[in-house]
Each structure stands twice: as structure tokens, then as C-alpha cells.
Write a protein that holds these residues in place. Structure first.
Motif, PDB file in Angstrom:
ATOM      1  N   ALA A  67       0.827  -1.204   0.000  1.00  0.00           N
ATOM      2  CA  ALA A  67       0.000   0.000   0.000  1.00  0.00           C
ATOM      3  C   ALA A  67       0.862   1.256   0.000  1.00  0.00           C
ATOM      4  N   SER A  68       0.241   2.358  -0.330  1.00  0.00           N
ATOM      5  CA  SER A  68       0.884   3.663  -0.230  1.00  0.00           C
ATOM      6  C   SER A  68       0.546   4.279   1.125  1.00  0.00           C
ATOM      7  N   PRO A  69       1.414   5.161   1.633  1.00  0.00           N
ATOM      8  CA  PRO A  69       2.685   5.604   1.047  1.00  0.00           C
ATOM      9  C   PRO A  69       3.809   4.614   1.319  1.00  0.00           C
ATOM     10  N   ASN A  70       4.851   4.713   0.518  1.00  0.00           N
ATOM     11  CA  ASN A  70       6.035   3.871   0.675  1.00  0.00           C
ATOM     12  C   ASN A  70       7.174   4.754   1.193  1.00  0.00           C
ATOM     13  N   LEU A  71       7.534   4.569   2.455  1.00  0.00           N
ATOM     14  CA  LEU A  71       8.651   5.305   3.059  1.00  0.00           C
ATOM     15  C   LEU A  71       9.892   4.436   2.989  1.00  0.00           C
ATOM     16  N   CYS A  72      10.927   4.968   2.374  1.00  0.00           N
ATOM     17  CA  CYS A  72      12.158   4.201   2.142  1.00  0.00           C
ATOM     18  C   CYS A  72      13.289   4.705   3.026  1.00  0.00           C
ATOM     19  N   PHE A  73      14.132   3.776   3.439  1.00  0.00           N
ATOM     20  CA  PHE A  73      15.406   4.104   4.084  1.00  0.00           C
ATOM     21  C   PHE A  73      16.518   3.686   3.142  1.00  0.00           C
ATOM     22  N   ALA A  74      17.463   4.568   2.897  1.00  0.00           N
ATOM     23  CA  ALA A  74      18.572   4.262   1.993  1.00  0.00           C
ATOM     24  C   ALA A  74      19.899   4.357   2.735  1.00  0.00           C
ATOM     25  N   GLY A  75      20.810   3.499   2.344  1.00  0.00           N
ATOM     26  CA  GLY A  75      22.128   3.536   2.980  1.00  0.00           C
ATOM     27  C   GLY A  75      23.101   2.643   2.238  1.00  0.00           C
ATOM     28  N   HIS A  76      24.285   2.484   2.822  1.00  0.00           N
ATOM     29  CA  HIS A  76      25.323   1.668   2.186  1.00  0.00           C
ATOM     30  C   HIS A  76      26.040   0.822   3.221  1.00  0.00           C
ATOM     31  N   THR A  77      26.343  -0.395   2.830  1.00  0.00           N
ATOM     32  CA  THR A  77      27.091  -1.295   3.705  1.00  0.00           C
ATOM     33  C   THR A  77      28.583  -1.269   3.415  1.00  0.00           C
ATOM     34  N   ASP A  78      28.990  -0.641   2.315  1.00  0.00           N
ATOM     35  CA  ASP A  78      30.422  -0.583   2.024  1.00  0.00           C
ATOM     36  C   ASP A  78      31.088   0.497   2.865  1.00  0.00           C
ATOM     37  N   VAL A  79      32.367   0.330   3.091  1.00  0.00           N
ATOM     38  CA  VAL A  79      33.140   1.249   3.928  1.00  0.00           C
ATOM     39  C   VAL A  79      34.446   1.604   3.223  1.00  0.00           C
ATOM     40  N   GLU A 108       1.165   2.336   8.701  1.00  0.00           N
ATOM     41  CA  GLU A 108       0.411   2.817   7.552  1.00  0.00           C
ATOM     42  C   GLU A 108       1.287   2.712   6.302  1.00  0.00           C
ATOM     43  N   GLY A 109       0.719   2.174   5.237  1.00  0.00           N
ATOM     44  CA  GLY A 109       1.461   2.083   3.985  1.00  0.00           C
ATOM     45  C   GLY A 109       2.511   0.995   4.002  1.00  0.00           C
ATOM     46  N   GLU A 160      15.550   5.165  18.417  1.00  0.00           N
ATOM     47  CA  GLU A 160      14.301   5.688  18.970  1.00  0.00           C
ATOM     48  C   GLU A 160      13.816   6.897  18.173  1.00  0.00           C
ATOM     49  N   THR A 161      14.751   7.722  17.736  1.00  0.00           N
ATOM     50  CA  THR A 161      14.390   8.885  16.925  1.00  0.00           C
ATOM     51  C   THR A 161      13.853   8.447  15.571  1.00  0.00           C
ATOM     52  N   TYR A 162      14.500   7.451  14.968  1.00  0.00           N
ATOM     53  CA  TYR A 162      14.002   6.915  13.701  1.00  0.00           C
ATOM     54  C   TYR A 162      12.575   6.382  13.859  1.00  0.00           C
ATOM     55  N   GLU A 163      12.298   5.758  14.973  1.00  0.00           N
ATOM     56  CA  GLU A 163      10.942   5.255  15.210  1.00  0.00           C
ATOM     57  C   GLU A 163       9.939   6.403  15.193  1.00  0.00           C
ATOM     58  N   ALA A 164      10.284   7.489  15.853  1.00  0.00           N
ATOM     59  CA  ALA A 164       9.404   8.662  15.857  1.00  0.00           C
ATOM     60  C   ALA A 164       9.264   9.252  14.457  1.00  0.00           C
ATOM     61  N   VAL A 165      10.366   9.260  13.704  1.00  0.00           N
ATOM     62  CA  VAL A 165      10.341   9.797  12.337  1.00  0.00           C
ATOM     63  C   VAL A 165       9.447   8.948  11.447  1.00  0.00           C
ATOM     64  N   ILE A 166       9.575   7.626  11.532  1.00  0.00           N
ATOM     65  CA  ILE A 166       8.746   6.737  10.711  1.00  0.00           C
ATOM     66  C   ILE A 166       7.274   6.991  10.975  1.00  0.00           C
ATOM     67  N   ARG A 167       6.916   7.063  12.241  1.00  0.00           N
ATOM     68  CA  ARG A 167       5.505   7.279  12.591  1.00  0.00           C
ATOM     69  C   ARG A 167       5.020   8.645  12.074  1.00  0.00           C
ATOM     70  N   ALA A 168       5.839   9.663  12.256  1.00  0.00           N
ATOM     71  CA  ALA A 168       5.421  11.015  11.869  1.00  0.00           C
ATOM     72  C   ALA A 168       5.306  11.158  10.355  1.00  0.00           C
ATOM     73  N   VAL A 169       6.289  10.639   9.633  1.00  0.00           N
ATOM     74  CA  VAL A 169       6.295  10.814   8.175  1.00  0.00           C
ATOM     75  C   VAL A 169       5.194   9.990   7.524  1.00  0.00           C
ATOM     76  N   THR A 170       5.033   8.726   7.938  1.00  0.00           N
ATOM     77  CA  THR A 170       3.973   7.910   7.333  1.00  0.00           C
ATOM     78  C   THR A 170       2.609   8.490   7.640  1.00  0.00           C
ATOM     79  N   ARG A 171       2.424   9.035   8.822  1.00  0.00           N
ATOM     80  CA  ARG A 171       1.143   9.673   9.167  1.00  0.00           C
ATOM     81  C   ARG A 171       0.906  10.892   8.285  1.00  0.00           C
ATOM     82  N   ARG A 172       1.939  11.709   8.074  1.00  0.00           N
ATOM     83  CA  ARG A 172       1.805  12.918   7.269  1.00  0.00           C
ATOM     84  C   ARG A 172       1.553  12.557   5.802  1.00  0.00           C
TER      85      ARG A 172
END
Length: 389
Positions: free
Chosen positions: A64-76, A128-129, A373-385
Motif C-alpha cells: 500500500a501507499s505511502p512507501n517510506l524508504c530508508f537508503a544507505g550503504h554497507t560498504d566502507v 500505515e502504507g 528511537e528517533t528513527y521510530e518517531a520519524v517513521i511514525r510522523a512521516v507515514t502519518r503525514r
């Protein structure tokens, strides 16, 4: 997957597991396997997307929408001399509550923090989403077969991502004090002036490329590219090397080479700057009679994610979680956000970056947990918005 069977993942232990994989670009060393195992346990559909010799992963949970993505890299980046570290760079040793290891800050700690946040959200119920991950093994290297290729493939398939958080270590002095909402573009140019070798006592029989190159570089260096752009500093051109390689004292060289880099704000595009450099070189060639070759590589265009619902939701969530409202900044070098912006609005939020790429790169365990913990709050806030739109 039922709530009872959804594991809650410890972000500190996952950080350490990832650090133990010596994934120096372009090696993966099993880092992507560690992440895929954790995400599969959380009910994500994981899709490995290798290009050339680079491992990439796109994982999604939900349709479902919206699709909230996290991007990153495992290389160092490389460790430098291992003996200079106070602990093995890939041992993930913890001393006095601090994790030591290459990638602790940039950015295995950030990846683990988001995975931990997602696991706690899923343990409580369905968000949500949809949630997704876009992870590459080619951010610290040429970045030709990583996020760039994955984004191109997802766009061709019609995959919709509504917003993306990149877990780069964006914080400056304390956790959460800064997010990155844009980045300057980067253009590399290689210049070769072709002359004619000869004896220094008979300059009429030769054609010296060195003064031609020197005059061209001086002209380029003296030009003011712009006076800045809203949210960005002025663009700057830097000469990064001048090479003639002439070991003799009595020979006029046959060639002179140089390289420059331009970090540019949205006043410019890579193509526009390339056109200007080509014109300058053409004028120098016409004036000198010597052939001048230019090669260009624009590794990313400048971009800016405008203030609005997405940026505001992240700032408010960080402030409520950490007690500091992050500055929206465009400072620093480039990141893979420059590719993701083609898909959706994107910003960067992560750990304090003061030890990234250094000997004894490290992060406090408490900071990884606080970011999770901050990411958890961000996920909830952004998906809700996003869902409210």
C-alpha cells in the motif's frame, strides 16, 4: 507475520554484526547477507540487485501507499594501517560503552538503528502504507553500479517511493542537530595540453604546453562562478593536480595535464559547466595553436528538498525525541541522495559524523539506541503525514 513472531532487533548488536564484515568497497564480505537475514525475519521481501561486481538490496514490506524508504550503504572506506587502531577495525569491540570499528558511524550504525526502529513498530502492529530499504555496496567508491543503477531499475519498473531518509551521519556536534536537505553537485575535469617535445635551448623547434595549461588554469581559477544560491554557499572550482612528469632539466615536455573539481549549487547544471569549460579550452587552443583535450565526469547534480510537510515532519519528530530541532543544511560533499531525488523527496538524518573515515572510527552504544528511537518517531510522523495527503 503475527506480532508475536516479529523479532525485536537490537540495533547495537546488529551494528556490531555488520562491522564484523570487512566490506571495503567493492567487497561485500557478507554484509548484505547479515542485513537480508534481519529484514527477512521482519517480513520484508528482499530482492538482491547486483550490477557488475556490486551487491545491492531493495527490500519492501507491504504494497500500500505511502512507501517510506530508508537508503544507505554497507560498504566502507579502507581502514588505513590496522596497527594504528586501538582495536581491530573489524572486530566491533566495545569499550566503556563505545563501539569501535570501520563503518560504526558511516554508516552501519545508522542502518542498524533504522532496522531496530522498524522491528519495534512491527512488534506493535502494522504501520500505515509500506516500508522499504534501498541499500548499496557502492557508495564509498565510484558509485556507478550501486544506488544509481538501482534507482534507474526501480523507475523503469514503475516502483513508487513517496519519501526517503538516507542514514548518512548528518549530525554535526550532537545527535539530531542537523539534517541534510540538499547537496552540491560535483564535476571532475581532466585537461591535457598536447605540445611538441624539444630541447630547451631551441624553443623554436618545440611547442611548450606548460604555459598554455598555466594560463588556462589561471583563467578558470580567477572566474567567479556565482555568489551563492538560497541554502547553498557559492560554487567553487579547485585545481586538484598539475602533472608534467618531466625528469629532465633540458627538455620541453610534450604534454601537460591537470585535473580540477567544481562543487556547484543549483545555479548551475553539470552540462552547463561542461559547456563553459569546453569554450574556455577552445579559446586557449585557438590562441596557442596547441591541441587541448578535456574529459569530464559529473558524479551528481545539485539538488534541494524544499521545506514542507516532509522536512517539517522529520524536524518535529527529531525535536520531540532529542530535544533539538535540526538545522536544514546543504553542507558537505555528495551522497547517494543525489540519485534518489529522481524518485522522491529525500533528506539525510543520522549519527554524529566526527570520526567517520578516521582511525578508531567509533560510536557510543547510547547514541545508536537514541538514533533508533528517533528513527521510530520519524517513521511514525512521516507515514502519518504522507497518508493524510
Amino acid at each position: 507475520m503475527s506480532r508475536a513472531s516479529t523479532p525485536v532487533i537490537d540495533p547495537v548488536e546488529l551494528t556490531r554484526d555488520l562491522i564484523r564484515r570487512p566490506s571495503v568497497t567493492p567487497a561485500d564480505a557478507g554484509a548484505m547477507d547479515v542485513l537480508e537475514k534481519a529484514l527477512t525475519a521482519l517480513g520484508f521481501t528482499c530482492r538482491r540487485m547486483p550490477f557488475e561486481n556490486i551487491e545491492n538490496l531493495y527490500a519492501r514490506r507491504g504494497t500500500a501507499s505511502p512507501n517510506l524508504c530508508f537508503a544507505g550503504h554497507t560498504d566502507v572506506v579502507p581502514t588505513g594501517p590496522a596497527e594504528a587502531w586501538s582495536a581491530g577495525p573489524f572486530e566491533a569491540e566495545v569499550r566503556e560503552g563505545v563501539i569501535y570499528g570501520r563503518g560504526a558511524v558511516d554508516m552501519k550504525g545508522g542502518i542498524a538503528a533504522w532496522v531496530g526502529a522498524v522491528s519495534r513498530i512491527l512488534a506493535e502492529g502494522e504501520p500505515e502504507g509500506s516500508l522499504s530499504f534501498l541499500i548499496t555496496g557502492d557508495e564509498e567508491g565510484p558509485a556507478l553500479h550501486g544506488t544509481k543503477r538501482v534507482v534507474e531499475a526501480l523507475m523503469a519498473e514503475g516502483e513508487v517511493i513517496d519519501a526517503c531518509i538516507v542514514g548518512e551521519p548528518s549530525s554535526a556536534q550532537r545527535l539530531g542537530d542537523m539534517i541534510k536537505v540538499g547537496r552540491r553537485g560535483s564535476l571532475n575535469t581532466w585537461i591535457t595540453v598536447h605540445g611538441k617535445q624539444g630541447h630547451v635551448a631551441y624553443p623554436d623547434r618545440a611547442a611548450n604546453p606548460a604555459p598554455v595549461l598555466a594560463r588556462l588554469l589561471a583563467r578558470l581559477d580567477a572566474h567567479t562562478l556565482d555568489e551563492g544560491y538560497p541554502e547553498f554557499p557559492p560554487s567553487n572550482l579547485e585545481i586538484t593536480t598539475i602533472d608534467i612528469g618531466n625528469p629532465a632539466t633540458n627538455i620541453i615536455p610534450a604534454e601537460a595535464r591537470a585535473r580540477l573539481n567544481i562543487r556547484f549549487n543549483p545555479t548551475h547544471t553539470g552540462d552547463g559547466l561542461i559547456d563553459r569549460l569546453n569554450r574556455e579550452a577552445g579559446e586557449a587552443q585557438a590562441a596557442s595553436g596547441l591541441r587541448i583535450e578535456l574529459e569530464h565526469l559529473c558524479s551528481g547534480e545539485a539538488f534541494l528538498t524544499q521545506a514542507g510537510d516532509f522536512v517539517g515532519a522529520v524536524q518535529t519528530a527529531v525535536e520531540q525525541s532529542l530535544g533539538v530541532r535540526p538545522e536544514a543544511s546543504t553542507t558537505g560533499g555528495t551522497s547517494d541522495a543525489r540519485f534518489i531525488r529522481a524518485l522522491c523527496p529525500v533528506l539525510e538524518l543520522g549519527l554524529v559524523g566526527q570520526t567517520m573515515h578516521q582511525i578508531d572510527e567509533r560510536v557510543p552504544e547510547a547514541e545508536v539506541r537514541a538514533l533508533s528511537e528517533t528513527y521510530e518517531a520519524v517513521i511514525r510522523a512521516v507515514t502519518r503525514r504522507l497518508s493524510a495527503k
